[in-house]
Design a protein around this motif. Structure first.
Motif, PDB file in Angstrom:
ATOM      1  N   VAL A 272      -2.889  -5.200  10.917  1.00  0.00           N
ATOM      2  CA  VAL A 272      -2.700  -4.087  11.841  1.00  0.00           C
ATOM      3  C   VAL A 272      -2.822  -2.772  11.078  1.00  0.00           C
ATOM      4  CG1 VAL A 272      -1.092  -2.978  13.432  1.00  0.00           C
ATOM      5  CG2 VAL A 272      -1.229  -5.475  13.337  1.00  0.00           C
ATOM      6  N   ASN A 273      -3.611  -1.884  11.590  1.00  0.00           N
ATOM      7  CA  ASN A 273      -3.772  -0.548  11.018  1.00  0.00           C
ATOM      8  C   ASN A 273      -2.682   0.336  11.623  1.00  0.00           C
ATOM      9  OD1 ASN A 273      -4.523   2.000  10.256  1.00  0.00           O
ATOM     10  ND2 ASN A 273      -6.638   1.833  10.955  1.00  0.00           N
ATOM     11  N   TRP A 274      -1.552   0.459  10.919  1.00  0.00           N
ATOM     12  CA  TRP A 274      -0.398   1.190  11.437  1.00  0.00           C
ATOM     13  C   TRP A 274      -0.730   2.635  11.812  1.00  0.00           C
ATOM     14  CZ3 TRP A 274       2.978  -1.944  13.144  1.00  0.00           C
ATOM     15  CH2 TRP A 274       3.232  -3.145  12.508  1.00  0.00           C
ATOM     16  N   PRO A 275      -1.463   3.387  10.987  1.00  0.00           N
ATOM     17  CA  PRO A 275      -1.781   4.770  11.388  1.00  0.00           C
ATOM     18  C   PRO A 275      -2.555   4.853  12.704  1.00  0.00           C
ATOM     19  CG  PRO A 275      -2.130   4.498   9.041  1.00  0.00           C
ATOM     20  CD  PRO A 275      -1.867   3.121   9.601  1.00  0.00           C
ATOM     21  N   ALA A 276      -3.405   3.866  12.980  1.00  0.00           N
ATOM     22  CA  ALA A 276      -4.153   3.876  14.239  1.00  0.00           C
ATOM     23  C   ALA A 276      -3.224   3.717  15.444  1.00  0.00           C
ATOM     24  CB  ALA A 276      -5.209   2.769  14.239  1.00  0.00           C
ATOM     25  N   LEU A 277      -2.037   3.181  15.216  1.00  0.00           N
ATOM     26  CA  LEU A 277      -1.051   3.019  16.285  1.00  0.00           C
ATOM     27  C   LEU A 277      -0.034   4.155  16.304  1.00  0.00           C
ATOM     28  CD1 LEU A 277      -0.397  -0.812  16.082  1.00  0.00           C
ATOM     29  CD2 LEU A 277      -1.725   0.427  17.788  1.00  0.00           C
ATOM     30  N   GLY A 278      -0.293   5.185  15.491  1.00  0.00           N
ATOM     31  CA  GLY A 278       0.576   6.355  15.519  1.00  0.00           C
ATOM     32  C   GLY A 278       1.663   6.380  14.463  1.00  0.00           C
ATOM     33  N   TYR A 279       1.662   5.436  13.542  1.00  0.00           N
ATOM     34  CA  TYR A 279       2.645   5.419  12.460  1.00  0.00           C
ATOM     35  C   TYR A 279       2.025   6.083  11.231  1.00  0.00           C
ATOM     36  CZ  TYR A 279       5.529   2.348  15.257  1.00  0.00           C
ATOM     37  OH  TYR A 279       6.308   1.833  16.262  1.00  0.00           O
ATOM     38  N   ALA A 280       2.289   7.370  11.076  1.00  0.00           N
ATOM     39  CA  ALA A 280       1.640   8.162  10.026  1.00  0.00           C
ATOM     40  C   ALA A 280       2.458   8.250   8.744  1.00  0.00           C
ATOM     41  CB  ALA A 280       1.369   9.574  10.550  1.00  0.00           C
ATOM     42  N   VAL A 281       3.716   7.824   8.778  1.00  0.00           N
ATOM     43  CA  VAL A 281       4.602   7.972   7.624  1.00  0.00           C
ATOM     44  C   VAL A 281       5.011   6.597   7.119  1.00  0.00           C
ATOM     45  CG1 VAL A 281       6.877   8.800   6.885  1.00  0.00           C
ATOM     46  CG2 VAL A 281       5.467  10.208   8.394  1.00  0.00           C
ATOM     47  N   GLU A 282       4.909   6.417   5.810  1.00  0.00           N
ATOM     48  CA  GLU A 282       5.412   5.204   5.167  1.00  0.00           C
ATOM     49  C   GLU A 282       6.286   5.626   4.005  1.00  0.00           C
ATOM     50  OE1 GLU A 282       3.896   1.150   2.901  1.00  0.00           O
ATOM     51  OE2 GLU A 282       2.478   2.276   4.130  1.00  0.00           O
ATOM     52  N   VAL A 283       7.474   5.071   3.960  1.00  0.00           N
ATOM     53  CA  VAL A 283       8.436   5.404   2.910  1.00  0.00           C
ATOM     54  C   VAL A 283       8.913   4.113   2.270  1.00  0.00           C
ATOM     55  CG1 VAL A 283      10.659   6.495   2.380  1.00  0.00           C
ATOM     56  CG2 VAL A 283       9.170   7.482   4.143  1.00  0.00           C
ATOM     57  N   SER A 284       9.009   4.137   0.953  1.00  0.00           N
ATOM     58  CA  SER A 284       9.551   3.019   0.207  1.00  0.00           C
ATOM     59  C   SER A 284      10.951   3.409  -0.249  1.00  0.00           C
ATOM     60  CB  SER A 284       8.654   2.734  -1.003  1.00  0.00           C
ATOM     61  OG  SER A 284       9.170   1.653  -1.739  1.00  0.00           O
ATOM     62  N   LEU A 285      11.931   2.609   0.116  1.00  0.00           N
ATOM     63  CA  LEU A 285      13.307   2.869  -0.295  1.00  0.00           C
ATOM     64  C   LEU A 285      13.714   1.854  -1.355  1.00  0.00           C
ATOM     65  CD1 LEU A 285      15.073   3.453   3.148  1.00  0.00           C
ATOM     66  CD2 LEU A 285      14.233   5.163   1.544  1.00  0.00           C
ATOM     67  N   ARG A 286      14.139   2.375  -2.498  1.00  0.00           N
ATOM     68  CA  ARG A 286      14.671   1.502  -3.546  1.00  0.00           C
ATOM     69  C   ARG A 286      16.188   1.546  -3.424  1.00  0.00           C
ATOM     70  NH1 ARG A 286      10.967   2.930  -8.735  1.00  0.00           N
ATOM     71  NH2 ARG A 286      12.067   4.895  -8.544  1.00  0.00           N
ATOM     72  N   VAL A 287      16.772   0.382  -3.177  1.00  0.00           N
ATOM     73  CA  VAL A 287      18.194   0.305  -2.865  1.00  0.00           C
ATOM     74  C   VAL A 287      18.930  -0.455  -3.963  1.00  0.00           C
ATOM     75  CG1 VAL A 287      19.883  -0.504  -1.160  1.00  0.00           C
ATOM     76  CG2 VAL A 287      17.617   0.281  -0.404  1.00  0.00           C
ATOM     77  N   THR A 288      20.025   0.126  -4.405  1.00  0.00           N
ATOM     78  CA  THR A 288      20.953  -0.550  -5.299  1.00  0.00           C
ATOM     79  C   THR A 288      22.178  -0.908  -4.472  1.00  0.00           C
ATOM     80  OG1 THR A 288      20.151   0.772  -7.157  1.00  0.00           O
ATOM     81  CG2 THR A 288      22.256  -0.360  -7.452  1.00  0.00           C
ATOM     82  N   LEU A 289      22.582  -2.155  -4.559  1.00  0.00           N
ATOM     83  CA  LEU A 289      23.701  -2.632  -3.749  1.00  0.00           C
ATOM     84  C   LEU A 289      25.004  -2.623  -4.533  1.00  0.00           C
ATOM     85  CD1 LEU A 289      21.954  -5.665  -2.030  1.00  0.00           C
ATOM     86  CD2 LEU A 289      22.341  -3.394  -1.077  1.00  0.00           C
ATOM     87  N   ASP A 290      26.105  -2.525  -3.809  1.00  0.00           N
ATOM     88  CA  ASP A 290      27.439  -2.655  -4.391  1.00  0.00           C
ATOM     89  C   ASP A 290      27.703  -4.144  -4.560  1.00  0.00           C
ATOM     90  OD1 ASP A 290      30.089  -2.750  -5.063  1.00  0.00           O
ATOM     91  OD2 ASP A 290      30.813  -1.897  -3.181  1.00  0.00           O
ATOM     92  N   LYS A 291      27.488  -4.623  -5.769  1.00  0.00           N
ATOM     93  CA  LYS A 291      27.583  -6.059  -6.022  1.00  0.00           C
ATOM     94  C   LYS A 291      29.009  -6.521  -6.303  1.00  0.00           C
ATOM     95  CE  LYS A 291      24.039  -5.417  -8.793  1.00  0.00           C
ATOM     96  NZ  LYS A 291      23.423  -4.191  -8.348  1.00  0.00           N
ATOM     97  N   THR A 292      29.978  -5.652  -6.088  1.00  0.00           N
ATOM     98  CA  THR A 292      31.362  -6.093  -6.238  1.00  0.00           C
ATOM     99  C   THR A 292      31.766  -6.977  -5.066  1.00  0.00           C
ATOM    100  OG1 THR A 292      32.237  -4.106  -5.156  1.00  0.00           O
ATOM    101  CG2 THR A 292      32.011  -4.045  -7.570  1.00  0.00           C
ATOM    102  N   GLN A 293      31.002  -6.924  -3.992  1.00  0.00           N
ATOM    103  CA  GLN A 293      31.221  -7.780  -2.830  1.00  0.00           C
ATOM    104  C   GLN A 293      30.386  -9.049  -3.000  1.00  0.00           C
ATOM    105  OE1 GLN A 293      33.392  -6.830  -0.392  1.00  0.00           O
ATOM    106  NE2 GLN A 293      33.778  -5.077  -1.741  1.00  0.00           N
ATOM    107  N   GLY A 294      31.004 -10.183  -2.837  1.00  0.00           N
ATOM    108  CA  GLY A 294      30.328 -11.458  -3.070  1.00  0.00           C
ATOM    109  C   GLY A 294      29.128 -11.723  -2.181  1.00  0.00           C
TER     110      GLY A 294
END
Length: 151
Positions: A55-77
């Protein structure tokens, strides 16, 4: 494992996924039945996971792509499991990857525009459980995106 005929089938199929089994067999120099049996075996063995549309996302109106790098609180099991379960439910999250190292998870998010992204980020991403840190990387250009293997 794969023999030369299997590799030939996969090379042609990767190059032109719209080929019918008969066309694929012809290009590979084998009968349609033999090609179909080989493809079915590779699917059963998990080598081929299916055929789908790109699927060509921009052709469907999705012009923005963001990559989120997430660090989790690993104190929770259950931090990883809870976070991944919740992240999968966000419709605009099109990819989730996990890592070893400082960054635990990467999310790829698509949005119509920056206002839409901000709405997704504030209402859905920030409410995901066990987030310790987030770094956003704005997608500028895709230089190479390859799904085929050199067979």
């Amino acid at each position: 494992m794969l023999d030369d005929q299997d590799r030939r089938l996969l090379r042609y199929w990767q190059a032109e996924p719209s080929l019918s089994p008969g066309e694929l067999a012809e290009r590979c120099g084998m009968t349609p039945g033999r090609a179909a049996r080989r493809l079915a075996r590779m699917e059963e063995e998990g080598i081929v996971e299916g055929v789908g549309a790109v699927v060509n996302w921009p052709a469907l109106g999705y012009a923005v792509e963001v990559s989120l790098r997430v660090t989790l609180d690993k104190t929770q099991g259950n931090a990883f499991d809870s976070f991944l379960e919740a992240a999968r439910k966000v419709p605009e999250v099109i990819e989730v990857q996990t890592f070893l190292g400082r960054v635990d998870v990467r999310l790829s998010i698509i949005a119509r525009d920056m206002a839409h992204y901000q709405q997704i980020y504030r209402s859905q991403i920030l409410s995901l459980p066990h987030i310790a840190d987030i770094e956003a990387l704005m997608h500028v250009a895709r230089i190479k995106s390859e799904q085929t293997l050199p067979l």
